[in-house]
Design an enzyme around this catalytic site. Structure first.
Site, mmCIF file in Angstrom:
data_model
loop_
_atom_site.group_PDB
_atom_site.id
_atom_site.type_symbol
_atom_site.label_atom_id
_atom_site.label_comp_id
_atom_site.label_asym_id
_atom_site.label_seq_id
_atom_site.Cartn_x
_atom_site.Cartn_y
_atom_site.Cartn_z
ATOM 1 N N GLU A 149 0.846 -1.191 0.000
ATOM 2 C CA GLU A 149 0.000 0.000 0.000
ATOM 3 C C GLU A 149 0.888 1.250 0.000
ATOM 4 O OE1 GLU A 149 -1.464 0.923 4.393
ATOM 5 O OE2 GLU A 149 -1.965 -1.146 3.869
ATOM 6 N N CYS A 176 -3.438 -4.518 4.441
ATOM 7 C CA CYS A 176 -2.496 -5.478 5.015
ATOM 8 C C CYS A 176 -2.725 -6.913 4.545
ATOM 9 C CB CYS A 176 -2.557 -5.418 6.545
ATOM 10 S SG CYS A 176 -2.089 -3.806 7.223
ATOM 11 N N HIS A 196 -1.556 -11.798 11.726
ATOM 12 C CA HIS A 196 -1.225 -10.434 11.299
ATOM 13 C C HIS A 196 -1.104 -9.592 12.557
ATOM 14 C CE1 HIS A 196 -1.231 -6.533 9.497
ATOM 15 N NE2 HIS A 196 -2.387 -6.225 10.044
#
Length: 417
Positions: free
Chosen positions: A80, A112, A248
């Site tokens: 990103e 993400c 994550h």
């Protein structure tokens, strides 16, 4: 068989002690402790998503024979932090790594989640057998630059929350039918997504969002992505199927809360058992994350690499991986790690490179925030200040790719020893 043949992390040349940063910003230290963060990588003016990506991938490419290298038929950058609305960063990576021109080059964006999206695309390319023996190079690379306007006002939507946890780095994964490091459980996937405005980048250099909504969305996706996995994988049990879990990791405290929620709902575990389970199955995946920070698209892969590096794989173990990307999309999948995979990863010396980063002082860091404005999106011409924290440029004591110049928007790079 399919999965990750080789994986490597590159976490820059400079870092910051985030406890010192929290005190410097006069944050509530009791709240800061809940982040479970130690350090974060800080990108210098001579570092960008390309330098991180290529430095992560180079050792993997150099370990291949010329014939193996020529079988890389797909390069996917996942980010990103791109600096062009049209041109993919994969072209820069492909060129700097000297790869075969008979290659698909493209880029993925989904906050993400992008790194896992790229990994799964590569896995399915290999499984398709349209080019038997092919390999795909997936590089998740993201950079956080906490810029300030003239007068010192932060551009970040929530400066106090984002600054200590926002890192920079890249994870490169070579995907093939020789999964030495991580053998994917084919078809063992649960994915879950919907529209939510939890965090976003309304302009290329600005983040915005609702941190409470983001936490709720993360928790919701973690539970529902796993439940879909459980539907598809007969006999799957959250507490027993996985030797380790790699989440994550925006920051460690968020992962701890998510794991507590999963263990309460799915395993009906007591608090003491949850804490023991967290330390045994989850903490190994946080070790490197706590020293690098949230590197967005690369963070789920960073947690997986940390798990492999720091876990016990004397016997093969299944690792469950959860990826979340704001906006949102999520996925829970799994694979098997063996001792060979750990030995291959440890040979790359990730911990030593993290140890060798140059630690910035608070004064240097504040100067760097001012410097970051020079590298805003759309920079047409720039020669980075090579003397700015020059000692950090060679801190790793190994050849490192750095940004040399931006010339009519095109970026030029150089190797520095």
């Amino acid at each position: 068989m399919v999965g990750i043949e080789a994986i490597n992390l590159f976490a820059g040349t400079a870092c910051l002690d985030v406890a010192k940063l929290a005190r410097h910003r006069q944050l509530d230290m009791s709240r800061f402790e809940n982040l479970l963060m130690k350090e974060k990588t800080v990108a210098l003016p001579c570092e960008d998503p390309i330098t991180f990506a290529v430095n992560a991938a180079k050792p993997l490419i150099d370990a291949l024979t010329p014939e193996e290298k020529d079988r890389i038929e797909m390069v996917i950058t996942c980010t990103e932090s791109a600096f062009d609305f049209g041109k993919s960063m994969s072209t820069y990576c492909h060129d700097l790594l000297g790869l075969n021109r008979n290659c698909r080059l493209f880029e993925l964006k989904n906050a993400c989640y992008s790194g896992v999206a790229g990994l799964q695309m590569a896995v399915n390319f290999v499984l398709s057998q349209t080019s038997p023996g092919c390999k795909a190079l997936v590089i998740a690379t993201d950079v956080s630059r906490f810029m300030v306007e003239e007068g010192g006002e932060a551009l970040s939507a929530d400066w106090s929350f984002a600054e200590p946890s926002g890192g920079s780095g890249a994870v490169a994964m070579l995907v093939s039918d020789r999964p030495h490091v991580f053998q994917i459980d084919v078809g063992a996937n649960g994915y879950y997504g919907y529209e939510v405005m939890d965090t976003c980048r309304p302009s290329p250099d600005t983040d915005a969002g609702d941190t409470d909504l983001s936490l709720l969305s993360y928790l919701n996706c973690c539970e529902n992505a796993y439940l879909e996995y459980q539907k598809r994988v007969e006999g799957a049990h959250f507490g027993e199927t996985f030797g380790y879990l790699a989440y994550h990791t925006p920051f460690g405290g968020m992962v701890k809360g998510a794991h507590r929620n999963m263990m309460r709902k799915l395993v009906k575990a007591k608090p003491a058992d949850i804490e023991d389970d967290f330390q045994r199955r989850v903490a190994p995946g946080l070790t490197h994350c706590q020293r690098v920070g949230n590197i967005m698209g690369a963070t789920a892969a960073l947690s997986l690499a940390s798990t492999i590096d720091n876990g016990d794989f004397d016997t093969p173990k299944r690792v469950g991986v959860f990826s979340y990307g704001s906006g949102c999309c999520s996925e829970f999948f799994s694979g098997v790690v063996r001792k060979e995979g750990q030995e291959r990863l440890r040979a790359l010396g990730i911990k030593a490179r993290l140890d060798n980063r140059y630690e910035l002082s608070m004064a240097q860091y504040d100067q760097l925030l001012e410097k970051s404005r020079e590298l805003k999106f759309g920079t047409r011409n720039l020669i980075p200040d090579a003397d700015f924290i020059a000692e950090a440029r060679t801190a790793l004591k190994q050849p490192t790719l750095l940004l040399k110049e931006i010339k009519e928007f095109h970026r030029e790079y150089e190797w520095v020893s």
